[in-house]
Motif scaffolding. Structure first.
Motif, short mmCIF file in Angstrom:
data_model
loop_
_atom_site.label_atom_id
_atom_site.label_comp_id
_atom_site.label_asym_id
_atom_site.label_seq_id
_atom_site.Cartn_x
_atom_site.Cartn_y
_atom_site.Cartn_z
N LEU A 22 2.24 3.77 -13.81
CA LEU A 22 1.08 3.35 -13.03
C LEU A 22 1.35 2.04 -12.31
CD1 LEU A 22 -1.81 3.92 -12.14
CD2 LEU A 22 -2.60 2.72 -14.19
N ASP A 23 2.15 1.15 -12.93
CA ASP A 23 2.44 -0.14 -12.30
C ASP A 23 3.37 -0.01 -11.09
OD1 ASP A 23 4.62 0.58 -13.90
OD2 ASP A 23 5.10 -1.50 -14.41
N HIS A 24 3.87 1.19 -10.80
CA HIS A 24 4.72 1.43 -9.64
C HIS A 24 3.90 1.79 -8.39
CE1 HIS A 24 7.60 1.50 -12.83
NE2 HIS A 24 8.56 2.12 -12.17
N VAL A 25 2.61 2.02 -8.57
CA VAL A 25 1.74 2.43 -7.45
C VAL A 25 1.45 1.22 -6.55
CG1 VAL A 25 -0.53 3.34 -6.80
CG2 VAL A 25 0.69 4.30 -8.76
N ILE A 26 1.57 1.46 -5.26
CA ILE A 26 1.28 0.44 -4.25
C ILE A 26 0.15 0.98 -3.38
CG2 ILE A 26 2.22 -0.86 -2.29
CD1 ILE A 26 5.05 -0.15 -3.51
N GLU A 27 -0.88 0.14 -3.13
CA GLU A 27 -2.00 0.56 -2.29
C GLU A 27 -2.18 -0.43 -1.14
OE1 GLU A 27 -5.52 2.28 -4.36
OE2 GLU A 27 -4.49 1.55 -6.17
N PRO A 28 -1.39 -0.26 -0.07
CA PRO A 28 -1.54 -1.16 1.08
C PRO A 28 -2.88 -0.98 1.76
CG PRO A 28 0.38 0.30 1.33
CD PRO A 28 -0.40 0.76 0.14
N GLU A 29 -3.31 -2.00 2.46
CA GLU A 29 -4.58 -1.91 3.19
C GLU A 29 -4.46 -1.06 4.44
OE1 GLU A 29 -7.16 -5.07 3.50
OE2 GLU A 29 -6.76 -5.77 1.48
N ILE A 30 -3.23 -0.95 4.98
CA ILE A 30 -3.04 -0.14 6.18
C ILE A 30 -2.55 1.26 5.80
CG2 ILE A 30 -2.70 -2.10 7.72
CD1 ILE A 30 0.27 -1.67 7.55
N ALA A 31 -2.72 2.21 6.70
CA ALA A 31 -2.42 3.62 6.43
C ALA A 31 -0.95 3.87 6.12
CB ALA A 31 -2.85 4.47 7.61
N THR A 32 -0.73 4.85 5.26
CA THR A 32 0.62 5.29 4.90
C THR A 32 0.76 6.80 5.07
OG1 THR A 32 -0.03 5.54 2.57
CG2 THR A 32 0.94 3.42 3.20
N GLY A 33 -0.10 7.40 5.87
CA GLY A 33 -0.17 8.86 6.00
C GLY A 33 1.00 9.51 6.72
N THR A 34 1.75 8.74 7.49
CA THR A 34 2.95 9.27 8.14
C THR A 34 4.14 8.44 7.69
OG1 THR A 34 2.88 7.81 10.07
CG2 THR A 34 1.60 9.88 10.21
N VAL A 35 5.33 8.94 7.92
CA VAL A 35 6.53 8.20 7.55
C VAL A 35 6.56 6.84 8.24
CG1 VAL A 35 9.05 8.17 7.73
CG2 VAL A 35 7.89 10.24 6.96
N ALA A 36 6.28 6.82 9.54
CA ALA A 36 6.31 5.56 10.29
C ALA A 36 5.27 4.57 9.75
CB ALA A 36 6.07 5.82 11.77
N GLU A 37 4.07 5.05 9.48
CA GLU A 37 3.02 4.17 8.92
C GLU A 37 3.42 3.64 7.55
OE1 GLU A 37 -0.97 6.17 10.95
OE2 GLU A 37 -0.38 6.80 8.94
N ALA A 38 3.93 4.52 6.70
CA ALA A 38 4.31 4.12 5.34
C ALA A 38 5.45 3.11 5.38
CB ALA A 38 4.70 5.34 4.52
N ALA A 39 6.45 3.35 6.21
CA ALA A 39 7.58 2.42 6.32
C ALA A 39 7.10 1.04 6.79
CB ALA A 39 8.63 2.98 7.26
N ALA A 40 6.22 1.02 7.77
CA ALA A 40 5.68 -0.25 8.27
C ALA A 40 4.84 -0.96 7.21
CB ALA A 40 4.85 -0.02 9.53
N ALA A 41 3.99 -0.21 6.52
CA ALA A 41 3.11 -0.79 5.50
C ALA A 41 3.91 -1.36 4.33
CB ALA A 41 2.12 0.26 5.00
N LEU A 42 5.03 -0.72 4.00
CA LEU A 42 5.81 -1.11 2.83
C LEU A 42 6.98 -2.02 3.18
CD1 LEU A 42 5.83 2.39 1.12
CD2 LEU A 42 4.39 0.43 0.51
N GLY A 43 7.27 -2.16 4.47
CA GLY A 43 8.37 -3.01 4.90
C GLY A 43 9.73 -2.44 4.54
N VAL A 44 9.88 -1.11 4.61
CA VAL A 44 11.15 -0.47 4.30
C VAL A 44 11.57 0.41 5.47
CG1 VAL A 44 10.67 -0.49 1.82
CG2 VAL A 44 10.08 1.54 3.15
N GLU A 45 12.82 0.87 5.45
CA GLU A 45 13.26 1.76 6.53
C GLU A 45 12.66 3.15 6.33
OE1 GLU A 45 17.51 3.32 6.09
OE2 GLU A 45 17.61 1.42 5.00
N PRO A 46 12.39 3.87 7.41
CA PRO A 46 11.73 5.17 7.32
C PRO A 46 12.41 6.17 6.38
CG PRO A 46 11.75 4.44 9.59
CD PRO A 46 12.60 3.47 8.81
N GLY A 47 13.72 6.14 6.30
CA GLY A 47 14.42 7.08 5.41
C GLY A 47 14.04 6.92 3.95
#
Length: 157
Positions: A16-41
């Motif tokens: 459960l402590d591995h779950v991240i809930e950003p305030e911005i959307a993560t519904g697409t690969v591009a959104e998730a990568a931007a929200a998490l600060g990681v590369e899309p892959g």
């Protein structure tokens, strides 16, 4: 509802402590990568398929696409994505949050070789504002994967 289902499942696995809930959307690969600060892959995209009357999830590298020939060679059936408006019925999570955690009974989960280039990946956690940070061994164990398959082509291929 789906986020809570996924979180309850992840809690039962000690993650459960591995779950991240950003305030911005993560519904697409591009959104998730931007929200998490990681590369899309590094986003472990969860693709949903129908094989007869069975739902199958395959987690793939965020930049990867399914190679229809490889898919058919592996599963001995044509790749048929679950229609958008039926995904939640078959899997238990709606598009944008599809993940292998807290899914409907009988849904098979596979991991694609395209993920192996990363030590850590980020699948969704049940909705379009969530992710789970997992190492590959953690991902294998937590999602009860059937095994590894090679059904994708990546941008480098």
């Amino acid at each position: 509802m789906s986020l809570e289902k996924a979180k309850k499942y992840l809690e039962s696995k000690g993650c459960l402590d591995h779950v991240i809930e950003p305030e911005i959307a993560t519904g697409t690969v591009a959104e998730a990568a931007a929200a998490l600060g990681v590369e899309p892959g590094m986003i472990a995209k969860t693709l949903s398929f129908l094989q007869g009357d069975k739902a199958v999830l395959i987690l793939v590298e965020g930049d990867a696409k399914v190679d229809n020939h490889k898919y058919k060679d592996t599963f001995h059936t044509k790749a048929k994505m679950i229609p958008y408006d039926e995904v939640e019925h078959w899997v238990g999570h709606a598009p944008g949050g599809v993940c292998p955690f807290g899914i409907n009974e009988g849904v098979e989960v596979w991991l694609d070789e395209s993920l192996r280039k990363f030590e850590t990946v980020y699948p969704a956690a049940g909705n379009d504002h969530s992710a789970v940070k997992l190492t590959l061994p953690e991902l294998e164990e937590v999602c009860n994967a059937q095994g590894w398959v090679d059904v994708c082509k990546t941008p480098e291929a």
